[in-house]
Enzyme design. Structure first.
Site, PDB file in Angstrom:
ATOM      1  N   PHE A 148       2.353  -4.004   0.191  1.00 42.32           N
ATOM      2  CA  PHE A 148       1.921  -2.827   1.432  1.00 42.32           C
ATOM      3  C   PHE A 148       0.971  -1.780   0.795  1.00 42.32           C
ATOM      4  O   PHE A 148      -0.133  -1.234   1.381  1.00 42.32           O
ATOM      5  CB  PHE A 148       2.582  -1.883   2.099  1.00 42.32           C
ATOM      6  N   LYS A 172      -0.246 -14.383   2.355  1.00 42.27           N
ATOM      7  CA  LYS A 172       0.350 -13.714   3.891  1.00 42.27           C
ATOM      8  C   LYS A 172       0.462 -12.294   3.087  1.00 42.27           C
ATOM      9  O   LYS A 172       1.068 -12.036   2.343  1.00 42.27           O
ATOM     10  CB  LYS A 172       1.469 -14.094   3.813  1.00 42.27           C
ATOM     11  N   GLU A 175       2.110  -7.169   6.472  1.00 39.06           N
ATOM     12  CA  GLU A 175       1.973  -6.915   7.979  1.00 39.06           C
ATOM     13  C   GLU A 175       1.683  -5.567   8.265  1.00 39.06           C
ATOM     14  O   GLU A 175       1.263  -4.591   9.205  1.00 39.06           O
ATOM     15  CB  GLU A 175       3.474  -7.892   8.566  1.00 39.06           C
ATOM     16  N   ARG A 176       2.132  -4.623   6.494  1.00 40.74           N
ATOM     17  CA  ARG A 176       1.685  -3.786   6.321  1.00 40.74           C
ATOM     18  C   ARG A 176      -0.069  -2.689   6.847  1.00 40.74           C
ATOM     19  O   ARG A 176       0.154  -1.987   7.691  1.00 40.74           O
ATOM     20  CB  ARG A 176       2.800  -2.430   6.575  1.00 40.74           C
ATOM     21  N   SER A 225       9.727  -5.938  -3.350  1.00 40.36           N
ATOM     22  CA  SER A 225      10.556  -5.284  -2.956  1.00 40.36           C
ATOM     23  C   SER A 225      11.807  -6.232  -3.361  1.00 40.36           C
ATOM     24  O   SER A 225      12.193  -7.506  -3.785  1.00 40.36           O
ATOM     25  CB  SER A 225      11.585  -4.892  -1.994  1.00 40.36           C
ATOM     26  N   CYS A 280       4.726   0.835  -7.828  1.00 40.32           N
ATOM     27  CA  CYS A 280       5.503  -0.198  -8.626  1.00 40.32           C
ATOM     28  C   CYS A 280       5.467   0.840 -10.253  1.00 40.32           C
ATOM     29  O   CYS A 280       6.605   0.505 -10.290  1.00 40.32           O
ATOM     30  CB  CYS A 280       5.243  -1.027  -8.994  1.00 40.32           C
ATOM     31  N   GLU A 380      15.486   2.390  -6.047  1.00 35.48           N
ATOM     32  CA  GLU A 380      14.355   2.073  -6.088  1.00 35.48           C
ATOM     33  C   GLU A 380      13.755   3.228  -4.916  1.00 35.48           C
ATOM     34  O   GLU A 380      14.378   2.731  -3.896  1.00 35.48           O
ATOM     35  CB  GLU A 380      13.697   1.408  -5.731  1.00 35.48           C
TER      36      GLU A 380
HETATM   37  P1  NAD Z   1       8.700  -6.294   1.052  1.00 34.58           P
HETATM   38  O1  NAD Z   1       9.449  -6.472  -0.364  1.00 34.58           O
HETATM   39  O2  NAD Z   1       8.744  -5.496   1.879  1.00 34.58           O
HETATM   40  O3  NAD Z   1       7.345  -6.515   1.421  1.00 34.58           O
HETATM   41  C1  NAD Z   1       6.789  -7.506   0.469  1.00 34.58           C
HETATM   42  C2  NAD Z   1       6.172  -9.234   1.185  1.00 34.58           C
HETATM   43  O4  NAD Z   1       7.515  -9.358   1.896  1.00 34.58           O
HETATM   44  C3  NAD Z   1       5.382  -8.497   2.930  1.00 34.58           C
HETATM   45  O5  NAD Z   1       4.252  -9.737   3.183  1.00 34.58           O
HETATM   46  C4  NAD Z   1       6.468  -9.086   4.105  1.00 34.58           C
HETATM   47  O6  NAD Z   1       6.622  -9.528   5.073  1.00 34.58           O
HETATM   48  C5  NAD Z   1       7.280  -9.770   3.026  1.00 34.58           C
HETATM   49  N1  NAD Z   1       8.934  -9.852   4.019  1.00 34.58           N
HETATM   50  C6  NAD Z   1       9.576  -8.772   3.855  1.00 34.58           C
HETATM   51  N2  NAD Z   1      10.976  -8.792   4.161  1.00 34.58           N
HETATM   52  C7  NAD Z   1      10.566  -9.989   3.756  1.00 34.58           C
HETATM   53  C8  NAD Z   1      12.202 -11.137   4.260  1.00 34.58           C
HETATM   54  N3  NAD Z   1      12.750 -10.599   5.007  1.00 34.58           N
HETATM   55  N4  NAD Z   1      11.902 -12.242   4.217  1.00 34.58           N
HETATM   56  C9  NAD Z   1      10.063 -13.230   3.886  1.00 34.58           C
HETATM   57  N5  NAD Z   1       9.677 -11.890   3.484  1.00 34.58           N
HETATM   58  C10 NAD Z   1       9.187 -10.992   3.206  1.00 34.58           C
HETATM   59  O7  NAD Z   1       8.205  -4.863  -0.329  1.00 34.58           O
HETATM   60  P2  NAD Z   1       6.988  -4.029   0.592  1.00 34.58           P
HETATM   61  O8  NAD Z   1       7.311  -2.979   0.551  1.00 34.58           O
HETATM   62  O9  NAD Z   1       5.500  -4.175   1.304  1.00 34.58           O
HETATM   63  O10 NAD Z   1       6.204  -3.701  -0.959  1.00 34.58           O
HETATM   64  C11 NAD Z   1       7.292  -2.383  -2.098  1.00 34.58           C
HETATM   65  C12 NAD Z   1       7.613  -2.606  -3.229  1.00 34.58           C
HETATM   66  O11 NAD Z   1       7.418  -3.870  -3.623  1.00 34.58           O
HETATM   67  C13 NAD Z   1       8.277  -1.819  -3.959  1.00 34.58           C
HETATM   68  O12 NAD Z   1       9.593  -2.135  -4.279  1.00 34.58           O
HETATM   69  C14 NAD Z   1       7.645  -2.211  -5.068  1.00 34.58           C
HETATM   70  O13 NAD Z   1       8.633  -1.392  -6.102  1.00 34.58           O
HETATM   71  C15 NAD Z   1       7.534  -3.223  -5.038  1.00 34.58           C
HETATM   72  N6  NAD Z   1       6.121  -3.783  -5.522  1.00 34.58           N
HETATM   73  C16 NAD Z   1       6.378  -4.447  -7.359  1.00 34.58           C
HETATM   74  C17 NAD Z   1       4.342  -4.681  -7.930  1.00 34.58           C
HETATM   75  C18 NAD Z   1       5.506  -5.597  -9.209  1.00 34.58           C
HETATM   76  O14 NAD Z   1       4.411  -5.123  -9.487  1.00 34.58           O
HETATM   77  N7  NAD Z   1       5.975  -5.262  -9.787  1.00 34.58           N
HETATM   78  C19 NAD Z   1       3.705  -3.837  -7.377  1.00 34.58           C
HETATM   79  C20 NAD Z   1       4.153  -3.474  -6.491  1.00 34.58           C
HETATM   80  C21 NAD Z   1       4.854  -3.822  -5.478  1.00 34.58           C
END
Ligand code: NAD
Length: 482
Positions: A148, A172, A175-176, A225, A280, A380
């Site tokens: 998101f 994909k 969703e937020r 994450s 991140c 984090e």
């Molecule tokens: P998230 O992991 O909750 O969601 C990311 C994606 O995964 C979304 O599209 C979501 O629908 C999907 N998802 C969530 N739970 C799932 C599950 N149980 N099974 C399958 N798919 C699932 O992350 P977020 O809260 O949207 O984003 C923030 C996180 O992203 C932070 O941890 C941040 O550090 C990380 N991030 C990392 C980078 C990087 O380059 N390393 C860049 C941006 C964000």
């Protein structure tokens, strides 16, 4: 407005397992309804992407690049609208959203160079009269799953390179924050990208699981994450796919006694509290030499207390809302845990007046006398919370930073070249800054997290991106003179 999937060049309603509201985090007002698509929608998208994959792969690379040139022009033309959209659905301020759009456009510009980037290698006479050549080919259908916090830029890290390499793509989005993704689909069509080359399916776990297991998908790019990244990496790899999974972070900023404090505080505050800490690359732990710690903490606290809070659309606001009330609750639990474990709460963001508003605000929070083993120093938080750890010198600071299971970014504040060199050589993180608070690589470099911040081999963007989305043939040739 209920959002639709984009499959085979059309926005279409599909089967769903539920519906989510998409609120504006600054006001709580509903922006859209999002379908949590069923797995069958992912299957339709794969079928659409597969049906044009062979054709797209043989479109000359210069023509594929031309689509990217047109797309780049459209992103430029609509850049302000796109920034407003990012602010509206994500909450970050307009200045940060403009930066996000700019960084995203730069990846498209990088992808415009694909005729050069996809070049192979040749060596004549590897043996007498025998030549050897490497050709690069797209993989086929590939998918991206995005978070998101950069709803425009993170998808742009992925599909422009994948598509210019000759792959077809399924996104994909989070969703937020799905609205920026919808706009990207519209603009790609306007740029003349053939139907089916880019597809988008809204939803959550059902869609992700269907993509991870689908036999016709060759590669998965994930950004999000750490627990989900690890799950995506394991699951997609178990299904024989190429995977790059960019994960969470806990970035340490080391401040030495020779750092110019005015500039350091300005940079550190922007890194820790900008985007409400939802980057991140955000500074999360300030590791400070004891000799300057009292002064630094009191000046940091003074800056944090007056940080202008409010909707990112209002000029001059530096601290916007976090993404959802549940996420704010999670951050508040970290703050409570910090207090319970004995850290000194210097600024308490829970007391900020806007916390009572309908938006999802939380004020800038600062902890002092944090110890490396405390939860707030290890996990984090992904919110506007900065923890100060006091140390005697650079060696101790590096040792503490290197305890982290993450290794996304690390920053050193100093005027000493020798200290900067020692830091560069010893710190275990993939993106490091010297007096730069958010050391984000440009599009032509890899986004190169280490340790628990990345699962895979080839990172996103830069040459790594081209490598990730292509496979090679090595051809050995002999021609007879007569
Ligand atoms: P998230 O992991 O909750 O969601 C990311 C994606 O995964 C979304 O599209 C979501 O629908 C999907 N998802 C969530 N739970 C799932 C599950 N149980 N099974 C399958 N798919 C699932 O992350 P977020 O809260 O949207 O984003 C923030 C996180 O992203 C932070 O941890 C941040 O550090 C990380 N991030 C990392 C980078 C990087 O380059 N390393 C860049 C941006 C964000």
């Amino acid at each position: 407005m209920k959002l639709k999937n984009y499959i085979g060049g059309e926005f279409c309603a599909g089967e769903e397992v539920g519906v989510l509201e998409v609120p504006n985090p600054a006001t709580g007002e509903q922006l859209a309804e999002l379908p949590l698509s069923a797995a069958s929608e992912a299957e339709k998208a794969v079928a659409a992407a597969l049906s044009v994959a062979a054709d797209w792969a043989v479109v000359p690379v210069v023509e594929r690049a031309r689509v990217m040139f047109r797309y780049r022009d459209l992103l430029e033309r609509y850049k302000e609208d796109l920034a407003v959209l990012v602010t509206t659905e994500n909450g970050k301020n307009l200045e940060d959203a403009r930066g996000e759009v700019r960084r995203g456009i730069e990846v498209v510009e990088f992808a415009c160079g694909m005729p050069t980037l996809m070049m192979g290698q040749t060596v004549p006479d590897v043996s007498r009269g025998i030549d050897s050549e490497v050709y690069r080919y797209p993989l086929g259908v590939v998918a991206g799953i995005t978070p998101f916090n950069f709803p425009l830029m993170v998808p742009l890290w992925l599909y422009p390179i994948a598509i210019a390499c000759g792959n077809t793509f399924i996104l994909k989005p989070s969703e937020r924050t799905p609205l920026s993704a919808v706009r990207q689909a519209e603009l790609l069509a306007e740029a003349g990208l053939p139907a089916g080359v880019f597809n988008m399916v809204h939803g959550g776990k059902e869609v992700v699981d269907a993509l991870l297991a689908h036999p016709d998908i060759q590669a998965i790019s994930f950004v999000g994450s750490a627990p989900v990244a690890e799950y995506v990496y394991r699951t997609a790899a178990a299904h024989g796919k190429r995977v790059q999974a960019l994960a969470g972070a806990k970035n340490h900023h080391i401040i030495l006694r020779d750092a110019p404090l005015d500039r350091t505080i300005e940079i550190l505050v922007a890194s820790a509290y900008g985007n409400a800490g939802e980057r991140c690359l955000a500074g999360s732990v300030a590791v400070v030499e004891e000799a300057i710690a009292d002064e630094l903490v009191s000046r940091l606290a003074a800056a944090a207390r007056v940080l202008p809070m409010g909707s990112g659309l209002e000029p001059g606001k530096e601290l916007g809302p976090v993404i959802r009330p549940e996420h704010r609750d999670r951050i508040v639990r970290f703050i409570e845990q910090g207090v319970a474990e004995g850290a000194v709460l210097v600024c308490d963001g829970r007391q900020a007046p806007l916390v009572q508003s309908p938006g999802f605000f939380l004020g800038a929070t600062l902890f002092d006398h944090v110890r490396p083993e405390m939860t707030i120093a290890r996990e984090e938080i992904f919110g506007p919370v900065l923890s100060v750890i006091r140390v005697q010198d650079l060696d101790e600071a590096i040792a503490i930073a290197n305890l982290s299971r993450y290794g996304n970014a690390a920053v050193l504040y100093t005027q000493s070249g020798a200290a900067a060199r020692k830091f560069r050589e010893r710190i275990q993180a993939g993106m490091i800054g010297v007096n730069v608070g958010v050391p984000a690589p440009m599009a032509f470099y890899p986004f190169s997290g280490w340790k628990g911040s990345f699962y895979g081999d080839l990172h996103a963007t830069g040459r790594d991106g081209v490598e990730f989305y292509t496979r090679k043939k090595v051809v050995t040739t002999r021609w007879f003179d007569s």
